[in-house]
Scaffold this motif. Structure first.
Motif, PDB file in Angstrom:
ATOM      1  N   ASP A   1       0.830  -1.205   0.000  1.00  0.00           N
ATOM      2  CA  ASP A   1       0.000   0.000   0.000  1.00  0.00           C
ATOM      3  C   ASP A   1       0.871   1.265   0.000  1.00  0.00           C
ATOM      4  OD1 ASP A   1      -2.546   1.335   0.097  1.00  0.00           O
ATOM      5  OD2 ASP A   1      -2.158   1.756   2.240  1.00  0.00           O
ATOM      6  N   VAL A   2       1.899   1.291   0.840  1.00  0.00           N
ATOM      7  CA  VAL A   2       2.811   2.445   0.896  1.00  0.00           C
ATOM      8  C   VAL A   2       3.522   2.614  -0.445  1.00  0.00           C
ATOM      9  CG1 VAL A   2       4.942   3.297   1.959  1.00  0.00           C
ATOM     10  CG2 VAL A   2       3.112   2.393   3.390  1.00  0.00           C
ATOM     11  N   LEU A   3       4.017   1.516  -1.035  1.00  0.00           N
ATOM     12  CA  LEU A   3       4.687   1.604  -2.339  1.00  0.00           C
ATOM     13  C   LEU A   3       3.732   2.115  -3.415  1.00  0.00           C
ATOM     14  CD1 LEU A   3       6.833  -1.671  -2.369  1.00  0.00           C
ATOM     15  CD2 LEU A   3       7.647   0.691  -2.211  1.00  0.00           C
ATOM     16  N   TYR A   4       2.512   1.674  -3.398  1.00  0.00           N
ATOM     17  CA  TYR A   4       1.510   2.104  -4.373  1.00  0.00           C
ATOM     18  C   TYR A   4       1.268   3.606  -4.250  1.00  0.00           C
ATOM     19  CZ  TYR A   4      -2.981   2.588  -6.725  1.00  0.00           C
ATOM     20  OH  TYR A   4      -3.996   2.992  -7.532  1.00  0.00           O
ATOM     21  N   ARG A   5       1.149   4.109  -3.028  1.00  0.00           N
ATOM     22  CA  ARG A   5       0.920   5.544  -2.809  1.00  0.00           C
ATOM     23  C   ARG A   5       2.136   6.356  -3.257  1.00  0.00           C
ATOM     24  NH1 ARG A   5      -2.089   5.713   3.073  1.00  0.00           N
ATOM     25  NH2 ARG A   5      -3.928   4.568   2.387  1.00  0.00           N
ATOM     26  N   CYS A   6       3.339   5.842  -2.965  1.00  0.00           N
ATOM     27  CA  CYS A   6       4.558   6.546  -3.383  1.00  0.00           C
ATOM     28  C   CYS A   6       4.640   6.636  -4.896  1.00  0.00           C
ATOM     29  CB  CYS A   6       5.794   5.855  -2.849  1.00  0.00           C
ATOM     30  SG  CYS A   6       6.035   6.082  -1.082  1.00  0.00           S
ATOM     31  N   ILE A   7       4.327   5.563  -5.585  1.00  0.00           N
ATOM     32  CA  ILE A   7       4.365   5.552  -7.055  1.00  0.00           C
ATOM     33  C   ILE A   7       3.318   6.511  -7.600  1.00  0.00           C
ATOM     34  CG2 ILE A   7       3.927   4.111  -9.091  1.00  0.00           C
ATOM     35  CD1 ILE A   7       5.242   1.799  -7.556  1.00  0.00           C
ATOM     36  N   LYS A   8       2.133   6.537  -7.006  1.00  0.00           N
ATOM     37  CA  LYS A   8       1.052   7.405  -7.442  1.00  0.00           C
ATOM     38  C   LYS A   8       1.454   8.875  -7.271  1.00  0.00           C
ATOM     39  CE  LYS A   8      -3.906   7.806  -6.860  1.00  0.00           C
ATOM     40  NZ  LYS A   8      -5.048   7.419  -6.069  1.00  0.00           N
ATOM     41  N   VAL A   9       2.067   9.229  -6.125  1.00  0.00           N
ATOM     42  CA  VAL A   9       2.517  10.599  -5.862  1.00  0.00           C
ATOM     43  C   VAL A   9       3.642  10.958  -6.820  1.00  0.00           C
ATOM     44  CG1 VAL A   9       3.689  12.094  -4.170  1.00  0.00           C
ATOM     45  CG2 VAL A   9       1.778  10.654  -3.459  1.00  0.00           C
ATOM     46  N   TRP A  10       4.542  10.056  -7.079  1.00  0.00           N
ATOM     47  CA  TRP A  10       5.686  10.317  -7.956  1.00  0.00           C
ATOM     48  C   TRP A  10       5.205  10.584  -9.386  1.00  0.00           C
ATOM     49  CZ3 TRP A  10       8.035   6.912 -11.730  1.00  0.00           C
ATOM     50  CH2 TRP A  10       9.253   7.389 -12.214  1.00  0.00           C
ATOM     51  N   ARG A  11       4.179   9.853  -9.873  1.00  0.00           N
ATOM     52  CA  ARG A  11       3.659  10.030 -11.222  1.00  0.00           C
ATOM     53  C   ARG A  11       2.921  11.388 -11.347  1.00  0.00           C
ATOM     54  NH1 ARG A  11       1.297   4.326 -13.502  1.00  0.00           N
ATOM     55  NH2 ARG A  11       3.313   3.361 -13.767  1.00  0.00           N
ATOM     56  N   LEU A  12       2.245  11.778 -10.268  1.00  0.00           N
ATOM     57  CA  LEU A  12       1.503  13.034 -10.314  1.00  0.00           C
ATOM     58  C   LEU A  12       2.419  14.257 -10.171  1.00  0.00           C
ATOM     59  CD1 LEU A  12      -1.622  12.170  -8.134  1.00  0.00           C
ATOM     60  CD2 LEU A  12      -1.532  12.391 -10.621  1.00  0.00           C
ATOM     61  N   GLY A  13       3.506  14.046  -9.468  1.00  0.00           N
ATOM     62  CA  GLY A  13       4.323  15.173  -9.092  1.00  0.00           C
ATOM     63  C   GLY A  13       5.353  15.552 -10.034  1.00  0.00           C
TER      64      GLY A  13
END
Length: 144
Positions: free
Chosen positions: A132-144
């Motif tokens: 879950d943490v890795l998924y959120r990090c990847i999602k934030v990285w793609r948006l940012g």
């Protein structure tokens, strides 16, 4: 279990001579009754057959009084030999083993299963949190 007929090699010579006169055996049927939990391991000679003891038929022979009965299944092992001439000797050697599981062993197995379940649950929960943490990090990285 070791059963022997006419095997006199361990007897003194004087007794062997006297026993030799009355050795006129032509058939031997040897029956051994064991609890079904006993496992036949090895034997000097193979038994002829094995069968389950009939329920309630043998209670009068195997129990002390009429109110008791055989509580577990019993197995009958049958060794036999037959000859037109007299049988010089007969030997039936068999080794059995019985594994009894006590309350202590059952409690250990139950505790092991519970501990294994707890650790499995902890590991699964931790893996889900990490994913879950890795998924959120990847999602934030793609948006940012």
């Amino acid at each position: 279990m070791d059963f022997r007929v006419n095997e006199s090699r361990n007897l003194p010579k004087t007794i062997r001579e006297k026993v030799a006169i009355c050795r006129n055996v032509h058939k031997v049927h040897f029956f051994l009754i064991r609890n079904e939990s006993s496992e036949f391991k090895i034997g000097h000679t193979t038994y002829d057959r094995c069968r389950i003891l009939e329920d309630k038929l043998w209670d009068t022979y195997l129990c002390d009084n009429k109110d008791t009965q055989v509580k577990t299944k019993m197995l009958i092992y049958h060794w036999k030999t037959k000859s037109d001439k007299k049988i010089e000797y007969f030997s039936a050697f068999a080794r059995f083993s019985t594994r009894k599981v006590g309350l202590k062993e059952i409690i250990y197995v139950i505790l092991f299963i519970i501990i294994l379940g707890v650790f499995s649950s902890l590991i699964a929960t931790s893996l889900i949190n990490i994913i879950d943490v890795l998924y959120r990090c990847i999602k934030v990285w793609r948006l940012g």
